[in-house]
Design a protein around this motif. Structure first.
Motif, PDB file in Angstrom:
ATOM      1  N   LYS A 124      -0.678  11.347   9.650  1.00 45.41           N
ATOM      2  CA  LYS A 124       0.703  11.134  10.286  1.00 45.41           C
ATOM      3  C   LYS A 124       1.571  10.802   9.452  1.00 45.41           C
ATOM      4  CE  LYS A 124      -1.378  10.316  14.927  1.00 45.41           C
ATOM      5  NZ  LYS A 124      -1.521   9.110  15.967  1.00 45.41           N
ATOM      6  N   GLU A 125       2.967  10.877   9.483  1.00 48.56           N
ATOM      7  CA  GLU A 125       3.932  10.506   8.831  1.00 48.56           C
ATOM      8  C   GLU A 125       3.994   8.854   8.926  1.00 48.56           C
ATOM      9  OE1 GLU A 125       7.878  11.684   8.352  1.00 48.56           O
ATOM     10  OE2 GLU A 125       7.289  13.819   7.891  1.00 48.56           O
ATOM     11  N   GLY A 126       4.016   7.994   8.071  1.00 47.34           N
ATOM     12  CA  GLY A 126       4.228   6.515   8.004  1.00 47.34           C
ATOM     13  C   GLY A 126       2.843   6.053   7.970  1.00 47.34           C
ATOM     14  N   ASP A 127       1.584   6.835   7.589  1.00 47.49           N
ATOM     15  CA  ASP A 127       0.453   6.305   7.700  1.00 47.49           C
ATOM     16  C   ASP A 127       0.277   5.429   6.221  1.00 47.49           C
ATOM     17  OD1 ASP A 127      -0.520   7.275  10.051  1.00 47.49           O
ATOM     18  OD2 ASP A 127      -1.808   8.771   9.424  1.00 47.49           O
ATOM     19  N   TYR A 128      -0.521   4.525   6.221  1.00 49.43           N
ATOM     20  CA  TYR A 128      -0.943   3.800   4.823  1.00 49.43           C
ATOM     21  C   TYR A 128      -2.271   4.434   4.452  1.00 49.43           C
ATOM     22  CZ  TYR A 128       3.160   0.673   5.344  1.00 49.43           C
ATOM     23  OH  TYR A 128       4.503   0.188   5.398  1.00 49.43           O
ATOM     24  N   ILE A 129      -2.458   4.523   3.131  1.00 45.16           N
ATOM     25  CA  ILE A 129      -3.740   4.915   2.602  1.00 45.16           C
ATOM     26  C   ILE A 129      -4.369   3.735   2.218  1.00 45.16           C
ATOM     27  CG2 ILE A 129      -4.802   6.075   0.823  1.00 45.16           C
ATOM     28  CD1 ILE A 129      -2.527   8.102   0.588  1.00 45.16           C
ATOM     29  N   ILE A 130      -5.296   3.312   2.677  1.00 52.28           N
ATOM     30  CA  ILE A 130      -6.406   2.096   2.690  1.00 52.28           C
ATOM     31  C   ILE A 130      -7.520   2.341   1.466  1.00 52.28           C
ATOM     32  CG2 ILE A 130      -5.181   1.050   4.614  1.00 52.28           C
ATOM     33  CD1 ILE A 130      -8.237   1.641   5.775  1.00 52.28           C
TER      34      ILE A 130
ATOM     35  N   TRP B 120      -4.010  -2.284  -2.557  1.00 54.86           N
ATOM     36  CA  TRP B 120      -3.032  -2.842  -3.611  1.00 54.86           C
ATOM     37  C   TRP B 120      -2.680  -2.032  -4.800  1.00 54.86           C
ATOM     38  CZ3 TRP B 120      -0.711  -7.636  -3.289  1.00 54.86           C
ATOM     39  CH2 TRP B 120      -1.473  -8.555  -2.290  1.00 54.86           C
ATOM     40  N   MET B 121      -2.965  -0.749  -4.615  1.00 52.66           N
ATOM     41  CA  MET B 121      -2.819   0.268  -5.510  1.00 52.66           C
ATOM     42  C   MET B 121      -1.398   0.928  -5.484  1.00 52.66           C
ATOM     43  SD  MET B 121      -6.118   2.568  -6.029  1.00 52.66           S
ATOM     44  CE  MET B 121      -7.583   1.430  -6.962  1.00 52.66           C
ATOM     45  N   GLY B 122      -0.796   1.476  -6.586  1.00 52.06           N
ATOM     46  CA  GLY B 122       0.501   1.878  -6.350  1.00 52.06           C
ATOM     47  C   GLY B 122       0.555   3.634  -6.298  1.00 52.06           C
ATOM     48  N   VAL B 123       1.325   4.212  -6.336  1.00 48.30           N
ATOM     49  CA  VAL B 123       1.346   5.629  -6.252  1.00 48.30           C
ATOM     50  C   VAL B 123       0.532   6.302  -7.407  1.00 48.30           C
ATOM     51  CG1 VAL B 123       2.609   7.583  -6.018  1.00 48.30           C
ATOM     52  CG2 VAL B 123       3.584   5.699  -4.679  1.00 48.30           C
ATOM     53  N   GLY B 124       0.940   5.787  -8.626  1.00 45.05           N
ATOM     54  CA  GLY B 124       0.278   6.559  -9.555  1.00 45.05           C
ATOM     55  C   GLY B 124      -1.129   6.204  -9.717  1.00 45.05           C
TER      56      GLY B 124
ATOM     57  N   GLN C 240      -8.979   7.354   3.566  1.00 49.50           N
ATOM     58  CA  GLN C 240      -8.864   6.713   4.793  1.00 49.50           C
ATOM     59  C   GLN C 240      -7.400   6.081   5.113  1.00 49.50           C
ATOM     60  OE1 GLN C 240     -11.957   3.437   4.908  1.00 49.50           O
ATOM     61  NE2 GLN C 240     -13.377   4.715   6.074  1.00 49.50           N
ATOM     62  N   VAL C 241      -6.923   6.480   6.151  1.00 55.33           N
ATOM     63  CA  VAL C 241      -5.518   5.889   6.442  1.00 55.33           C
ATOM     64  C   VAL C 241      -5.579   5.145   7.806  1.00 55.33           C
ATOM     65  CG1 VAL C 241      -4.556   7.799   5.169  1.00 55.33           C
ATOM     66  CG2 VAL C 241      -4.895   8.186   7.859  1.00 55.33           C
ATOM     67  N   VAL C 242      -4.578   4.302   8.140  1.00 53.52           N
ATOM     68  CA  VAL C 242      -4.264   3.612   9.336  1.00 53.52           C
ATOM     69  C   VAL C 242      -2.749   3.734   9.761  1.00 53.52           C
ATOM     70  CG1 VAL C 242      -5.843   1.850   9.056  1.00 53.52           C
ATOM     71  CG2 VAL C 242      -3.740   1.383   8.171  1.00 53.52           C
ATOM     72  N   SER C 243      -2.401   3.678  10.922  1.00 55.14           N
ATOM     73  CA  SER C 243      -0.995   3.705  11.539  1.00 55.14           C
ATOM     74  C   SER C 243      -0.650   2.720  12.118  1.00 55.14           C
ATOM     75  CB  SER C 243      -0.800   5.183  12.398  1.00 55.14           C
ATOM     76  OG  SER C 243      -1.421   6.275  11.974  1.00 55.14           O
ATOM     77  N   ILE C 244       0.372   2.097  11.857  1.00 53.09           N
ATOM     78  CA  ILE C 244       1.209   1.002  12.463  1.00 53.09           C
ATOM     79  C   ILE C 244       1.454   1.238  13.839  1.00 53.09           C
ATOM     80  CG2 ILE C 244       3.055  -0.538  12.395  1.00 53.09           C
ATOM     81  CD1 ILE C 244       1.000  -1.122  10.223  1.00 53.09           C
ATOM     82  N   MET C 245       1.073   0.496  14.844  1.00 51.60           N
ATOM     83  CA  MET C 245       1.348   0.709  16.424  1.00 51.60           C
ATOM     84  C   MET C 245       2.816  -0.196  16.629  1.00 51.60           C
ATOM     85  SD  MET C 245      -2.503   0.289  17.676  1.00 51.60           S
ATOM     86  CE  MET C 245      -2.068   0.516  19.180  1.00 51.60           C
ATOM     87  N   GLU C 246       3.281   0.201  17.443  1.00 54.99           N
ATOM     88  CA  GLU C 246       4.582  -0.358  17.875  1.00 54.99           C
ATOM     89  C   GLU C 246       4.176  -1.790  18.612  1.00 54.99           C
ATOM     90  OE1 GLU C 246       7.759   0.135  17.658  1.00 54.99           O
ATOM     91  OE2 GLU C 246       7.782   1.922  16.615  1.00 54.99           O
TER      92      GLU C 246
ATOM     93  N   PRO D  11       0.771  -1.160   0.144  1.00 51.15           N
ATOM     94  CA  PRO D  11       0.078   0.060   0.053  1.00 51.15           C
ATOM     95  C   PRO D  11       0.644   1.142  -0.183  1.00 51.15           C
ATOM     96  CG  PRO D  11       0.227  -0.922   2.199  1.00 51.15           C
ATOM     97  CD  PRO D  11       0.804  -1.761   1.383  1.00 51.15           C
ATOM     98  N   VAL D  12       0.249   2.049  -0.383  1.00 49.42           N
ATOM     99  CA  VAL D  12       0.839   3.683  -0.588  1.00 49.42           C
ATOM    100  C   VAL D  12       1.147   4.274   0.913  1.00 49.42           C
ATOM    101  CG1 VAL D  12       0.618   5.998  -1.353  1.00 49.42           C
ATOM    102  CG2 VAL D  12       0.237   3.904  -2.892  1.00 49.42           C
ATOM    103  N   GLN D  13       2.293   4.718   1.117  1.00 50.67           N
ATOM    104  CA  GLN D  13       2.638   5.616   2.431  1.00 50.67           C
ATOM    105  C   GLN D  13       2.850   6.660   2.311  1.00 50.67           C
ATOM    106  OE1 GLN D  13       6.346   3.572   3.996  1.00 50.67           O
ATOM    107  NE2 GLN D  13       5.727   4.288   6.311  1.00 50.67           N
ATOM    108  N   VAL D  14       2.600   7.438   3.382  1.00 55.29           N
ATOM    109  CA  VAL D  14       2.706   8.860   3.582  1.00 55.29           C
ATOM    110  C   VAL D  14       3.907   9.249   4.157  1.00 55.29           C
ATOM    111  CG1 VAL D  14       1.864  11.083   4.503  1.00 55.29           C
ATOM    112  CG2 VAL D  14       0.165   9.335   3.751  1.00 55.29           C
ATOM    113  N   VAL D  15       4.867   9.887   3.522  1.00 54.04           N
ATOM    114  CA  VAL D  15       6.102  10.394   4.015  1.00 54.04           C
ATOM    115  C   VAL D  15       6.251  11.990   3.748  1.00 54.04           C
ATOM    116  CG1 VAL D  15       7.114   8.120   3.711  1.00 54.04           C
ATOM    117  CG2 VAL D  15       7.190   9.964   1.996  1.00 54.04           C
TER     118      VAL D  15
END
Length: 685
Positions: free
Chosen positions: A552-558, A567-571, A588-594, A534-538
């Motif tokens: 947030k930085e590191g979020d994944y766009i779902i 399953w989509m790429g950046v484009g 919609q985004v999700v953040s990975i937890m430690e 998935p595409v990630q926000v940086v």
């Protein structure tokens, strides 16, 4: 779901066609299926008696009343007697090799096939739905079809057809297990799903919550199926013999793979000692088929050909002797059917006697003539013996007619003694006595040896007590373990809708999906997208409205709008984001937890009353993972994402604050940059 299903032609009670998976034959009323049904019934009876025994033993410990203790001891004696009878019946099923043989009448010695391990049905439905809702924040009911497909596949694996399609069915399910483990089996959480498998030899059930037992049992059944394919092959044809050789070698390779991969299975039929014995037995049967393949066109009545076949027969005898020595070791001999050890002993004596018969025929029927190659015969004879009688050399035996005859008759005497011993051992096992074809072969071999002895017997000669030397075993084609390609079948993940497995797995923990509202007026401040799927926000601008909206930085766009983006790429994600309307669009985004790494809990394992159990620790972590966890410092999530996706990163960014005339991101603009430009530093779009 229907792409792997075939109609079975059987009408259900409702009048509609029912279906079963390709490679599965649950309704086939064959001798093998009836035998397997009896095995399943015996397993149920054994577990019932074992529960009664466990209850009686607990009552005996808890009670202080003498009368109660006497009644309990009497009941225990009945239960133990019933268990012995059930174990005897199960041994009889394991001795019923005739149902696995080729249906056509042949004159071949029967071969031994492994029976399939039995298992209980498993319902994944409730746990998987709850886990999808709790862990992946999705509606578990929307995955009912995928769960049903997985359960159908496992159910079909309980009754695989006896051919390559059946093996492929087992291999397909085996390939799905690592995917299922990654999706739903967390090392820090018990699943509540119990996998129960019955020991193939004792019927004792073993129950575990992890997938190690499931994987090992499927591999064992793959090897058992290969052994059944080998015994079913028509050994009166070259093609059938080649199929049998390949099947037994694949069975040995699969068992060896099981032995090296799963070393802590609590089921004794998959212990290292038992697997080593089974591997030897499969290779011995493959070598026996190689010998039959050489003998099928006929053995040329020549000195060198007879000596060659003698060494080939000695090789088969040597391998079966090794199998028999393994079977009589404790505790294997307490679990292996007596029929198996007796059969291996019979074949050891039979093929050793055949080797002596071939050497005797070469010495008695062929004489060193002027046209014969003396050096070649001397070399051949010297390679057959590991030692010669004192004062004799190979050339002396070949040239001296009396000496040649004396040694030849000594070999024929050893052949007769060996065949008589094989018949004696045959008579000791009542399961072997049911196999008339084996008795006929042994008697025919003995009669042939006796006839050869009578042809060369002279009443005027004194009795000669010369002992024939042992024959060195040698083969041109040695049976080798062969790892079947079926163990590496590529499959499509049933639950791929959950997202890429590298991110959306049971080991990862993330927040519930958050909705970020993007509006056209937000084009002056932005962020960078990076990664494949998935595409990630940086590189998030902390002053942009999206950051204020909890991005947030590191979020994944779902998801973007109503479109799933896992399953989509950046484009592709950028194409969705540029189509924003005046009302804006939700992302919609999700953040990975430690993750707080925890040691895997002990597996809930029940092993009946096995004499010895193995480690019950779940094999949830590989050794490599443990080592890397000890040595390397745990990376932050952003570092992890950048490290793993740096090489293939495709980067596009929403515009940041820039007054140099950047184009608004909701207006028509030039085509997307080429993939080569993605590898540069963050490219503004």
């Amino acid at each position: 779901m229907t792409d792997t299903l075939l109609p079975n032609g059987i009408k259900g009670s409702g009048g509609e066609n029912t279906y079963f998976k390709k490679g599965c034959s649950p309704f086939a009323q064959t001798g093998r299926s009836k035998l397997q049904n009896k095995r399943a019934g015996l397993n149920q009876e054994i577990i019932k008696q074992m529960r009664m025994r466990a209850g009686a033993e607990n009552l005996l410990k808890a009670s202080s009343n003498n009368k109660v203790k006497e009644m309990v001891l009497l009941e225990l004696s009945y239960v133990n007697s019933n268990l012995q009878l059930l174990m005897g019946e199960l041994e009889g099923l394991n001795s019923s090799v005739e149902v696995y043989q080729n249906t056509q009448e042949t004159s071949n010695i029967p071969l031994i096939a492994l029976g399939l391990k039995e298992t209980k049905e498993v319902d994944f439905s409730s746990f998987f739905k709850d886990f999808i809702l709790e862990h992946y924040s999705e509606d578990g009911n929307s995955y009912e079809d995928e769960i049903a497909d997985l359960m159908d596949l496992r159910q079909a694996c309980r009754t695989p057809s006896r051919n390559e399609t059946g093996v492929e069915l087992l291999a397909k399910y085996f390939s799905h297990l690592p995917l299922m483990e990654s999706r739903f089996f967390s090392p820090s959480r018990q699943t509540g799903i119990f996998f129960t498998w019955y020991d193939s030899f004792t019927g004792v059930p073993v129950c575990q919550q992890n997938l190690s037992l499931e994987k090992a049992s499927i591999l064992f059944n793959m090897a058992a199926l290969y052994s059944q394919i080998g015994t079913r092959s028509d050994r009166q044809t070259i093609v059938g013999l080649e199929e049998a050789i390949s099947s037994f070698q694949k069975a040995a390779g699969t068992l060896n793979h099981l032995k090296e991969t799963f070393t802590h299975t609590p089921s004794y039929d998959m212990s290292p000692a038992m697997l080593s014995m089974l591997i030897r037995m499969m290779l011995a049967q493959a070598q026996e088929c190689l010998f039959e393949k050489m003998a099928l066109p006929g053995i040329r009545n020549q000195f060198s050909s007879l000596m060659k076949m003698a060494q080939e027969a000695a090789k088969v005898s040597e391998l079966y002797d090794q199998v028999h020595q393994s079977m009589i070791q404790t505790p294997i001999k307490d679990n292996v059917p007596f029929f198996w050890s007796t059969m291996s002993q019979v074949k050891t004596n039979h093929y050793r006697s055949m080797a002596h018969y071939f050497v005797a025929s070469a010495l008695l029927d062929h004489h060193l003539g002027p046209s014969d190659d003396e050096d070649q015969q001397e070399k051949t004879l010297s390679q057959v013996y590991d030692r010669l009688p004192e004062g004799r050399s190979p050339l002396d035996i070949l040239k001296n007619e009396e000496e040649r005859k004396r040694i030849g008759k000594a070999h024929i005497r050893r052949a007769i003694l060996g065949h008589e011993e094989a018949l004696r051992i045959y008579s000791l096992c009542h399961h072997l006595n049911k196999m008339d074809i084996l008795q006929e072969i042994l008697k025919a071999s003995l009669g042939r040896s006796l006839q050869k002895f009578e042809e060369n017997e002279n009443e005027e000669e004194f009795t000669d007590y010369t002992e024939a030397p042992d024959i060195i075993s040698k083969t041109e084609h040695k049976a080798e373990m062969e790892v079947p390609a079926a163990t590496k079948v590529k499959v499509t993940d049933f639950f791929q809708r959950l997202g890429p497995l590298s991110v959306f797995s049971a080991k990862q923990r993330w927040t519930a999906p958050r909705t970020i509202r993007l509006r056209p007026e937000d084009r002056d401040l932005g962020f960078t997208l990076k990664g494949e799927s998935p595409v990630q926000v940086v590189s998030l601008d902390p002053l942009c409205p999206a950051a204020a909206d909890s991005l947030k930085e590191g979020d994944y766009i779902i998801a973007v709008g109503d479109t799933d983006c896992k399953w989509m790429g950046v484009g592709e994600v950028m194409r969705l984001l540029k189509d924003v309307t005046e009302e804006g669009i939700d992302m919609q985004v999700v953040s990975i937890m430690e993750n707080n790494a925890q040691m895997p809990t002990k597996s809930a394992t029940f092993c009946g009353n096995l004499p010895k159990t193995y480690s019950m620790i779940c094999l949830a972590h590989d050794d490599d993972e443990k080592k890397s966890r000890k040595v390397s410092k745990k990376l932050s999530f952003i570092s992890w994402g950048l490290k793993n996706k740096l090489k293939s990163a495709s980067t596009l960014s929403l515009p940041t604050a820039d007054n140099s005339g950047a184009l608004p991101w909701n207006k028509p603009c030039p085509t997307f940059p080429s993939s080569s430009s993605y590898n540069n530093d963050s490219a503004l779009y």
